[in-house]
Design a protein around this motif. Sequence first.
Motif, short mmCIF file in Angstrom:
data_model
loop_
_atom_site.label_atom_id
_atom_site.label_comp_id
_atom_site.label_asym_id
_atom_site.label_seq_id
_atom_site.Cartn_x
_atom_site.Cartn_y
_atom_site.Cartn_z
N THR A 1 -27.82 17.71 130.79
CA THR A 1 -29.37 17.20 130.60
C THR A 1 -29.35 15.91 130.07
O THR A 1 -30.43 15.29 130.18
CB THR A 1 -29.94 18.13 129.92
N GLY A 2 -28.20 15.35 129.46
CA GLY A 2 -28.12 14.04 128.96
C GLY A 2 -29.15 13.79 127.76
O GLY A 2 -29.86 12.79 127.59
N TYR B 1 -18.71 8.48 132.26
CA TYR B 1 -20.35 7.99 131.93
C TYR B 1 -20.43 6.71 132.24
O TYR B 1 -21.27 6.02 132.51
CB TYR B 1 -20.78 8.42 130.65
N ARG C 1 -20.36 5.56 135.88
CA ARG C 1 -20.72 6.87 135.96
C ARG C 1 -19.84 7.27 137.17
O ARG C 1 -19.73 6.90 138.29
CB ARG C 1 -22.12 7.21 136.29
N TYR D 1 -20.16 14.69 137.59
CA TYR D 1 -21.22 15.27 137.59
C TYR D 1 -22.50 14.02 137.23
O TYR D 1 -23.46 14.26 137.67
CB TYR D 1 -21.49 16.06 136.53
N TYR D 2 -22.07 13.00 136.56
CA TYR D 2 -23.27 11.77 136.08
C TYR D 2 -23.45 10.92 137.23
O TYR D 2 -24.46 10.42 137.13
CB TYR D 2 -22.57 11.27 134.98
N GLU E 1 -26.02 13.71 142.62
CA GLU E 1 -27.33 14.32 142.30
C GLU E 1 -27.38 15.74 142.36
O GLU E 1 -28.39 16.47 142.40
CB GLU E 1 -28.36 13.70 143.55
N LEU F 1 -26.68 19.70 141.13
CA LEU F 1 -26.86 20.33 139.92
C LEU F 1 -25.97 21.53 139.81
O LEU F 1 -25.79 22.14 140.82
CB LEU F 1 -28.24 20.79 139.53
N LYS G 1 -31.14 12.93 138.29
CA LYS G 1 -30.49 12.48 137.20
C LYS G 1 -31.10 11.07 136.67
O LYS G 1 -30.14 10.43 135.81
CB LYS G 1 -28.98 12.67 137.33
N LYS G 2 -32.10 10.55 137.27
CA LYS G 2 -32.74 9.47 136.73
C LYS G 2 -33.12 9.77 135.20
O LYS G 2 -33.67 10.73 134.78
CB LYS G 2 -33.85 9.02 137.41
N MET H 1 -32.30 13.53 131.53
CA MET H 1 -32.40 13.52 132.84
C MET H 1 -33.77 14.00 133.45
O MET H 1 -34.08 14.73 133.00
CB MET H 1 -31.35 14.06 133.62
#
Length: 373
Positions: free
Chosen positions: A153-154, A246, A249, A252-253, A256, A258, A272-273, A358
Amino acid sequence: MSVALQPTDMTDGYENAGVSRRRFLGAASGVGLAALAGCLDGSFAPISGDDGRAITSAPPTVDRSLPEEYATNELDEASLSGGPGKDGIPSIDEPEFAAADDPPSRLSADDLVFGVELNGDAKAYPRYVLVWHEIVNDVVGEESVAVTYCPLTGTAQGFYRGASELGVSGRLVNSNLIMYDRGSDTWWSQVLARGIRGPHEGAYLSEFQVTWTTWGRWHERHPETAVLTENTGHVRDYGGDPYGQYNPRTGYYDDESLLFDPLASDDRFTPKKIVVGARTADGALAVPKSTLRERGAVVDSVGDVPYATAYDEELDTSYVYRNPDDRSVEFESGALTVDDEYEPDALPLERVIGFDAMWFAWYGFYPSTEVHG
């Protein structure tokens, strides 16, 4: 736009989701679940005080009035296995630090770190270490704290832990880390800072600000900072990342997709914005970080109460303020003005905890969130 808790009787779906994460971890990093779990057997040793007696205190809780979109039993029922079991992702309980002028050799200026400053004491926690552990139990500024990070979830957040320790439960809700404390075994949702199962169900943890930035930026702002080393007591591929990379990126990062369905979804932004989120007694708010970088400050309201979110260019981070008197906040010539010029982290307004997240995760927890900017 949709708002719906996932059904709780889809056991097969949840089990498959856990397997998917397990496969993702192995495929992305070249290491299997056994390597991720290390030599842990899923248990933990009791915490002992100076007199050798076990400490069973839970973390301190606080009275808070925050938005609650779901009942605790709904969140508990919506939780699922993330793959590794309890303590399968081991917290760092005896962290070791290096001085700023002698940092880990792997750490470069543009590497992401989570910065903490409490009572004049500054520390930096490299993301490439935290991605393998998710929780560091530490003492900063003579405060017993836990610095936490959820890669899915960042979100990087800090909690006061008192005499207890926080560990990784192995469970997720809305793709987000569920912590547990080793005093009462209460489950705590990281983003919500809220107990969702156990003796402290419904209670809130006390938080402090964590800064998502780079090592170079943090070191420049805090030249006397200490930095977490790779001497964690565990063998991990600290040059790699089980979810991709990251900066820049990948994995996963970057895409889009999930790994798990969110509690609620909204298509105003890509999943993921990165948004800066804050939750208060007035409600929840989210500001796209890209908008803050462009404008320097965003002013709007949550309900009828004005708020201001200020961007700190030096750290590439943001601060959220409650502004009940609706004082004019403007960004002019590189400085924020509220009757006079101020640094972004020192506006004469009521500061509230805000953190990067995110979009899919923030909206999943707070579907009634106000979007600013």
